[in-house]
Design an enzyme around this catalytic site. Structure first.
Site, short mmCIF file in Angstrom:
data_model
loop_
_atom_site.label_atom_id
_atom_site.label_comp_id
_atom_site.label_asym_id
_atom_site.label_seq_id
_atom_site.Cartn_x
_atom_site.Cartn_y
_atom_site.Cartn_z
CD GLU A 51 20.12 -2.75 56.89
OE1 GLU A 51 19.30 -2.48 57.79
OE2 GLU A 51 20.64 -1.89 56.15
CD GLU B 16 23.56 1.50 52.47
OE1 GLU B 16 22.57 2.16 52.79
OE2 GLU B 16 24.44 1.14 53.27
#
Length: 572
Positions: free
Chosen positions: A450, A455
């Protein structure tokens, strides 16, 4: 910009004269057997002054084109020779922006570099450097400029003998493996010896917890025929050997040690050895901990044997990279995401999130060139989420949007960027990220890998995060960093460009053109564990509500909350 030029007739005539006689000024190779290896080969660089001065211009054989870097130190240019070679000479034809201090380096894999020439008194002009080294990649690494501008080369020429000296190559790929024991349970599924020889950094061999968490423990490979062994690479799981030997054998019965240590370090160990045999064994005599022995990768290099050619690696992005995929979100207001590019990913979220992702009901164009991902306070009958602290209900009390390019667009390496405006509010969690495409065919997280590009937690919109997750480092142990805007500005106040430049050497994250995090594949392998990001990935956009990290929304969280995306672009 490059150093100022005075476009006088005299200057033009001098430049033309230099261009015409330049081939005669370049020294001939040191040996008649040496060949020019670099011309027309793929070249990459740390930076370029502009698209007019790409790295490829330094290896095109044209004395009138050049590479020019950004105006900073610690810049580099490297060329991929296509295969290992014995390097005997490097010729540098500098432009006026030359390096006072620089190194010539060689590498077998483009990650671990060996210096074959170093100077702190570079004089510019044409420099002919006699060197001695082996590798597939050759790099000029500049550490001190002679001018206020960058580094600029008309030509970077590498001479030598093609082919890895001695013909060394990977001999162990997909060859039969054997071990003292193997693990196969819920903690390590099918962790058989073959997993150590498959060039898959997310699969491993491990000794059995039933009878293998003891000393000694071993694993060996059958190369298919007698081979001359020159190098062994071990990528250890945390269950590594403190004391072990590398052994060779003609018959898998009588073994000869070619390497021995009592101070094994774990992680990635590259061992230069000399030995002959059909079989090569890691023989562990002392474990570093209470568990057994486990290897993600066991690679054997040399000549002979009966090697199987591994798949060709993906090419690095061009320099400069070209736009290969994009979405500008220019549709009329209310238009759903382009079904040829994006698919909805409906359902509940992971990480104890509180939203239910709809089938694009919460994703649409705003008619002003933006995609809107909207989180709403809206219950979904029949759904199940963790208990919402505001209502006490176990039915999902929020809806939102999650979409990805899986099945539409996957890629390996490139510059990935998105211009995004994030929302503010407790419990909101906007993200722009990528998942290994093998997740869609059954490989579980985090074995697929990932790559999180953006974020932000709505409860702290002055901090953003970029992170990678893999089997050896994930969740709270992922490798990444927080970063802020100049002056501690609020990310939710405006659009910002988040980007990741991803290639065979690692990932460089940037925010609004400013580097915020650099991850080196070589360093990660040496200090944290295997790098699992050299395969196809797909893109994801989502706006989560609640979860273990951001915490739940509260009465002050604004709904509907909107994440705006101006564009998503991929360059290769």
């Amino acid at each position: 910009m490059s150093p100022p030029r005075r476009p006088t007739r005299f200057g033009i005539l001098v430049a033309l004269a230099i261009a015409l006689i330049a081939p005669a000024l370049v020294a001939l190779p040191a040996s008649a057997a040496a060949a020019l290896l670099s011309q027309g080969r793929p070249a990459t660089a740390s930076s370029t002054e502009s698209a007019a001065f790409p790295a490829s211009a330094a290896v095109d054989g044209d004395p009138g084109t050049r590479w020019s870097s950004a105006f900073a130190d610690h810049q580099w240019i490297q060329v991929d020779l296509g295969a290992g070679a014995s390097i005997t000479q490097v010729v540098l034809r500098w432009e006026a922006a030359y390096g006072t201090a620089f190194q010539i380096q060689v590498s077998a894999d483009g990650s671990a570099w060996t210096t074959v020439h170093s100077t702190t008194s570079g004089a510019g002009g044409t420099q002919t450097l006699d060197v001695s080294g082996t590798g597939r990649y050759v790099r000029l690494h500049g550490t001190q400029r002679a001018t206020p501008w960058g580094y600029s080369l008309w030509e970077l020429q590498v001479y030598g003998t093609a082919g890895d000296p001695g013909g060394a190559r990977l001999l162990s790929y997909n060859k039969p493996g054997f071990a003292s024991t193997s693990q196969h349970d819920g903690n390590c599924w099918e962790c058989t010896p073959a997993r150590a020889f498959d060039l898959d950094p997310a699969s491993r061999w491990a000794t059995s917890p039933g009878n293998g968490w003891t000393d000694p423990g071993w694993i060996y490979v059958d190369l298919g025929a007698t081979a001359q062994i020159s190098r062994v690479v071990l990528q250890w799981d945390p269950a590594y050997a403190r004391s072990f030997q590398i052994q060779v054998s003609p018959d898998a019965a009588t073994w000869t040690a070619v390497y021995s240590t009592t101070t094994g370090t774990g992680f990635k160990q590259t061992l230069d050895v000399t030995g002959t045999g059909r079989y090569v064994r890691m023989y562990g005599t002392q474990r570093a901990g209470a568990y057994g022995y486990s290897l993600w990768e066991f690679q054997v290099y040399g000549t002979g044997g009966s090697p199987t050619t591994p798949p060709a690696p993906a090419p690095d992005p061009a320099d400069p990279p070209a736009l290969v995929w994009h979405d500008e979100f220019d549709g009329p207001a209310g238009t759903r995401p382009d079904a040829a590019k994006w698919r909805a990913d409906p359902g509940t979220g992971p990480n104890n999130e509180l939203e239910y992702y709809t089938n694009h009901d919460n994703a649409a164009m705003d008619g002003q060139g933006h995609l809107v991902l909207e989180a709403r306070k809206q219950a979904t009958p029949g759904s199940s989420c963790p208990t919402d602290p505001l209502t006490g209900s176990g039915t999902c009390q929020y809806t939102s949007a999650r979409m990805n390019t899986g099945g539409r667009f996957t890629f390996t390496y490139g510059r990935v960027e998105a211009r995004v405006k994030v929302p503010k509010g407790n419990g909101l969690w906007p993200a722009f990220w990528m998942m290994g495409a093998d997740f869609l065919t059954g490989r579980p997280w985090p074995y697929n890998g990932e790559i999180d590009i953006l974020e932000v937690l709505g409860k702290d919109v002055k901090t953003a995060y970029s992170t990678v997750h893999a089997p050896a480092y994930n969740g709270g142990g992922g490798i990444g960093a927080p970063y802020t805007l100049p002056g501690g500005a609020d990310f939710s106040a405006d659009f910002h460009v988040w980007a990741a430049h991803w290639d065979s050497r690692g990932i460089v994250y940037s925010l609004d053109g400013r580097t915020v995090l650099t991850l080196s594949k070589d360093e990660v392998e040496r200090t944290r564990g295997p790098w699992v990001f050299d395969h196809p990935f797909y893109l994801i956009l989502n706006l989560a509500v609640g979860g273990d990290w951001p915490g739940p929304p509260d009465a002050g969280t604004p709904f509907p909350a909107r994440m705006l995306v101006d564009y998503v672009r991929v360059y290769q």
